[in-house]
Design a protein around this motif. Structure first.
Motif, mmCIF file in Angstrom:
data_model
loop_
_atom_site.group_PDB
_atom_site.id
_atom_site.type_symbol
_atom_site.label_atom_id
_atom_site.label_comp_id
_atom_site.label_asym_id
_atom_site.label_seq_id
_atom_site.Cartn_x
_atom_site.Cartn_y
_atom_site.Cartn_z
ATOM 1 N N ALA A 16 0.861 -1.190 0.000
ATOM 2 C CA ALA A 16 0.000 0.000 0.000
ATOM 3 C C ALA A 16 0.891 1.232 0.000
ATOM 4 C CB ALA A 16 -0.899 0.007 1.224
ATOM 5 N N ASP A 17 0.308 2.354 -0.342
ATOM 6 C CA ASP A 17 1.054 3.606 -0.166
ATOM 7 C C ASP A 17 1.120 3.946 1.320
ATOM 8 O OD1 ASP A 17 1.496 4.092 -2.908
ATOM 9 O OD2 ASP A 17 -0.571 4.825 -3.098
ATOM 10 N N SER A 40 -3.155 4.404 -2.351
ATOM 11 C CA SER A 40 -3.589 3.086 -1.894
ATOM 12 C C SER A 40 -3.421 3.017 -0.376
ATOM 13 C CB SER A 40 -2.724 2.018 -2.578
ATOM 14 O OG SER A 40 -2.830 0.805 -1.898
ATOM 15 N N ASN A 179 -10.153 3.147 -2.872
ATOM 16 C CA ASN A 179 -8.705 3.130 -2.606
ATOM 17 C C ASN A 179 -8.352 2.766 -1.165
ATOM 18 O OD1 ASN A 179 -9.771 5.717 -1.755
ATOM 19 N ND2 ASN A 179 -7.647 6.340 -1.425
ATOM 20 N N ARG A 181 -8.610 -0.057 1.774
ATOM 21 C CA ARG A 181 -8.945 -1.428 2.155
ATOM 22 C C ARG A 181 -8.891 -1.523 3.675
ATOM 23 N NH1 ARG A 181 -4.222 -4.477 -0.518
ATOM 24 N NH2 ARG A 181 -3.287 -2.406 -0.296
#
Lengths: 528, 136
Positions: A16-17, A40, A179, A181
């Protein structure tokens, strides 16, 4: 998107970001702010959507004072401790941010005006209408608030959230996010760093069934609350006993919590209706509480901390020994029991028959309110010896449990005593009432601190500072000595004021979300 | 001389409130006399509207806390002012004086704690005077 940890293969490496650890008000506030940004985002939460006792037990630890349990004063599920809270919202005061000569280790590296815009943005999260925390902004049905001497007292005002449970309130929004989760039942057990400790490379995840995974992200946000954030930092220090980054042994120090002592009571010498703004809890269709506390100048003059007192528990009449016995007898009989000392109770009733008859009449007729109890909520001074450390005992995930070793001191006692005294002075001057102080507050020992109420306001253990060696995080809430590890929690508070912390937690979280968005825009996240 | 029972005891809200009941306004001759206790006593009795038990109870607790002030003359001078020995002192003037003293005490923060109650020092002294001069 919403997923459970057991829905992904064990050993998976997630990317992820931004990885947010913790799905309480802080983590959810950041995730909401990052929705639709193109970044993300992965939010990992230890619990699920419902309370789970086995997961909650991971919070067990030792509180050396013994007056509250660490696993009962915070909650480990999506929504965090908003699962059980009172909804009291108030911003910190301006003076809470200042360095005060009479309060050791006080002062934030930011000012109230730096956080004000974020308070306003945080307010809707709590399902509260307009942002207004001054009594002058309210209409109390034409009942004026008291005109207080500004050298002594100032009003306090809380706006009451319904209270919002962040889990149920925001799960659908995040579930639908393209975007963001949310991964439930995923317990962060260790933060991995490069050999220098400066760059975080991943977060290890486990569940109670032995499944494992790891998250790799450009930036990591610890949003696990005032105790668990610290626990995770300390437990992750494989090569640095004092914690990740360059934190100089400060991780876990300066623990704070708001003591709530019974401060005494007030008896009206004027009509009860004159006190309406102070005891009614709804005006203009909004739940609010109006209280009192020492003004900024009084705090400085008297050398005390910030504090508040609010009314609670209306007084209709004088309790009596006879009536106490009547109630005990009635309760026993209701449960089909006959109390062992029934004879003694009957004798007390007969000895005190006039009080019993008078009180029975007043209860039956609901006589007019004659006064209220006073409950205080005081700031505590930040003290490095009030500390969270790790024990050798381990939980089901093999994480060391925490020990909380701390105390409440003389300055806190004097603060509450002086605050009640100021209330007595002002109520007397205004001719509206007389105040009785809880006499334990007059004793210069620690007996007053042995009967306090606590509400899970855990703060201060990763305090914010503008200089290395004086705090754990910088003004952007980034851990000193790291390039990509942030904290979103009341643990960053250098001082705590009297205000309940949740609004400030959310405001700082939104501020951090802005910082992360800006960092991403300028390419700094990718470079981490 | 009357012996004041100075044993500390807890005071119920009801008794306390009765003690703080507003000072009535009445006119009474306050003649100069060798028997000053009688005149002060009668003035206080009128001031308290003949309901003295609660005031005496508060006053006794104050004297237990501040034994050095257990002087009728000193208390009367402090509470009633220089004119207390003169004749024809109106009780309403005394009531006004006590109210003003009490207000000043609250403004100055000169409070005294009696069984947990935070009182203006002057009102506590008035009750202490009552405890010394009024018969049980």
């Amino acid at each position: 998107m919403l997923a459970r940890f057991d829905e992904i293969p064990s050993g998976t490496r997630l990317t992820a970001d931004i990885c947010i650890v913790g799905g309480g008000p802080a983590g959810i506030a950041i995730a909401r702010e990052l929705t639709g940004t193109g970044l993300s985002v992965l939010l990992v939460e230890s619990g699920g959507l419902e309370f789970d006792k086995d997961i909650q037990n991971l919070y067990r630890g030792v509180n050396e004072r013994g007056d509250f349990s660490l696993h009962k004063s915070r909650f480990r599920l999506f929504g965090g401790t908003s699962y059980v809270w009172g909804g009291w919202c108030a911003p910190l005061d301006e003076q809470d941010f200042e360095s005060r000569a009479w309060v050791p280790n006080s002062g934030w590296p930011i000012r109230k005006e730096d956080i004000d815009p974020f308070y306003r943005r945080a307010q809707p999260l709590f399902e509260i209408d307009r942002y207004r925390y001054n009594v002058e902004e309210w209409d109390f049905d034409a009942t004026p608030v008291f005109s207080l001497d500004p050298e002594k007292l100032a009003h306090r005002l809380w706006q009451l959230s319904p209270p919002t449970e962040f889990g149920p309130a925001y799960v659908d929004q995040l579930r639908k996010s393209g975007n963001v989760r949310v991964l439930l039942y995923a317990n962060a057990t260790e933060i991995s760093a490069d050999p220098s400790g400066a760059t975080i490379s991943g977060v290890k995840l486990r569940d109670l069934n032995g499944r494992q995974a790891e998250v790799s992200a450009a930036a990591y946000v610890l949003a696990c609350g005032g105790i668990e954030t610290t626990r995770l930092l300390l437990a992750s220090a494989r090569n640095a006993p004092d914690g990740l980054g360059d934190t100089r042994g400060l991780v876990g120090r300066y623990f704070m919590e708001h003591p709530h002592p019974d401060a005494g009571g007030v008896i009206f010498t004027t009509a009860a209706k004159d006190f309406r703004p102070y005891y009614e809890k709804e005006f203009e269709s909004q739940g609010i509480v109006v209280g009192l506390g020492p003004s900024a100048s009084a705090q400085e003059r008297l050398g005390i901390l910030n504090c508040s007192v609010a009314f609670h528990g209306p007084i209709y009449h004088e309790p009596s020994a006879g009536m106490d016995s009547v109630i005990k007898l009635a309760r026993a009989l209701e449960h089909g029991q006959w109390p062992d000392n029934a004879g003694a109770h009957v004798a007390r009733v007969l000895r005190d028959l006039d009080d019993v008859l008078r009180e029975s009449y007043l209860r039956a007729t609901e006589g007019a309110i004659r006064g209220f109890g006073l409950i205080a909520r005081t700031e505590v001074a930040p003290n490095p010896d009030n500390r969270i450390t790790l024990t050798s005992d381990r939980d089901q995930l093999d994480m060391p449990r925490v020990r909380l070793d701390w105390n409440v001191g003389e300055l806190e006692r004097v603060t509450v005593e002086q605050t009640v005294n100021l209330v007595a002075q002002e109520f007397g001057r205004l001719g509206v009432g007389r105040v009785r102080i809880n006499q334990l507050l007059l004793e210069d020992d620690d007996r007053w601190s042995r009967n306090l109420s606590w509400f899970g306001h855990h703060m201060g253990t990763t305090r914010m500072s503008d200089s290395l060696g004086a705090g754990v995080v910088d003004t952007d809430c980034k851990v000193f000595g790291t390039s990509n590890l942030y904290v979103a929690s009341s643990s960053v508070f250098p001082t705590c004021g009297y205000a309940n912390p949740t609004l400030t937690i959310a405001a700082l979280a939104i501020r951090l979300a802005d910082h992360l968005k800006m960092s991403a825009k300028s390419g700094l996240l990718q470079e981490s | 001389m009357r012996v004041v029972d100075r044993r500390p005891h807890r005071m119920a809200r009801r008794r306390f409130l009765a003690g703080l009941a507003s000072l009535p306004v009445a006119w009474v001759a306050w003649p100069a006399s060798a028997d000053a206790d009688v005149t002060v006593a009668s003035a206080l009795r009128r001031l308290f509207n003949d309901s003295i038990d609660h005031q005496v109870a508060i006053g006794s607790l104050y004297l237990a806390k501040e034994p050095a002030e257990a002087s009728r003359q000193w208390l009367a001078g402090h509470v009633c002012g220089a004119s207390w020995m003169s004749s024809d002192v109106p009780v309403h003037a005394l009531a006004d004086r006590v109210r003003a003293l009490r207000h000043d005490d609250f403004c100055r923060g000169d409070l005294v704690e009696i069984d947990g109650w935070l009182l203006a020092r002057s009102e506590a002294r008035l009750f202490a005077l009552a405890a010394l001069v009024l018969p049980a």
